[in-house]
Scaffold this active site. Sequence first.
Site, mmCIF file in Angstrom:
data_model
loop_
_atom_site.group_PDB
_atom_site.id
_atom_site.type_symbol
_atom_site.label_atom_id
_atom_site.label_comp_id
_atom_site.label_asym_id
_atom_site.label_seq_id
_atom_site.Cartn_x
_atom_site.Cartn_y
_atom_site.Cartn_z
ATOM 1 N N HIS A 181 60.467 30.646 124.242
ATOM 2 C CA HIS A 181 59.084 30.341 124.579
ATOM 3 C C HIS A 181 58.160 31.521 124.308
ATOM 4 C CE1 HIS A 181 59.263 26.368 126.189
ATOM 5 N NE2 HIS A 181 60.034 26.663 127.215
ATOM 6 N N CYS A 238 55.884 29.434 119.690
ATOM 7 C CA CYS A 238 54.466 29.185 119.505
ATOM 8 C C CYS A 238 53.732 29.568 120.780
ATOM 9 C CB CYS A 238 54.180 27.739 119.125
ATOM 10 S SG CYS A 238 54.828 26.506 120.245
#
Length: 296
Positions: A103, A172
């Site tokens: 993440h 991202c």
Amino acid sequence: MRLKIRLAVRLVIALACLDASAADHALLVGVSRYPALPRALWLEGPANDVRLMREALLARGFDPRLVSSLSDAPTRADILGAMAGVLDQVRPGDRVVFHYAGHGSQQPQPSHPRYPEPDGLDEVLLPSDAGRWQGAGQIEAIPNAIIDDEIGDWIDALVDKGATVWAFFDTCHAAGMARGASKPLSRAVAPADLGLPREAQPRATRSLGSPRLDGRVLVFAGRSHERVAEEWLPRGAGFAATQRHGVFSWHVAALLRERGLGDAGSLMEALQRRYASEGRTKPVPLFAGGAITGKH
């Protein structure tokens, strides 16, 4: 004259020995479990991505003793410690491959940042022990997050020691990604999920905390506003696909196994062709830097 010739020969031999002793290092990081976050935000593919990347690099001749792998639940201390270990080992002429799968998110920059961002936000990678932002007057950052400045400083230090760096980021930083067991899992945590006081806005660029682009290739899985996902792969395999992988990591690992790093431009062209062959138009991988070539 004979003395000059002897000195020249010694110099040539010394340079040849330096090149022959140049080594390839790799640090592969995959973060799947986040105990401080809801289970719906946990990932399945990063450990599989690390395994694939390791196998691809070993197939290209990387020394397994110089390939460090951190999988499943590496903490901030684990990752920074491994980064420091690589920095301590590198010598002039070495090459370093860094891969992160997990993440990412964003957080407000401090009042007087070294590298001001146009949107006032720092990009961050989330290790397993990342916590929730606790508000002004307490911890004015995501606890244990690794900010872009730290990654940038590390890459700068590697380059300053004479190494070249290839860094791959399968993550991202966009907000508000939908999740569900039957859908691709997005590799972003919305700032709201981390307790930040405002939603982060998509970024136009990714600096990785340093204005420098010398001696490095930085490759990102997608543009800042796009979903970067993990899926059951290979695509079309049906029940034969037994593991999730990051789409980006899956294709990068295949290319490294087939052709090595080569140069940044040809690597990106090959990656685009692989995406096109599967009908993928988004996300669009990006790279920065690129003024280096690989030897494998």
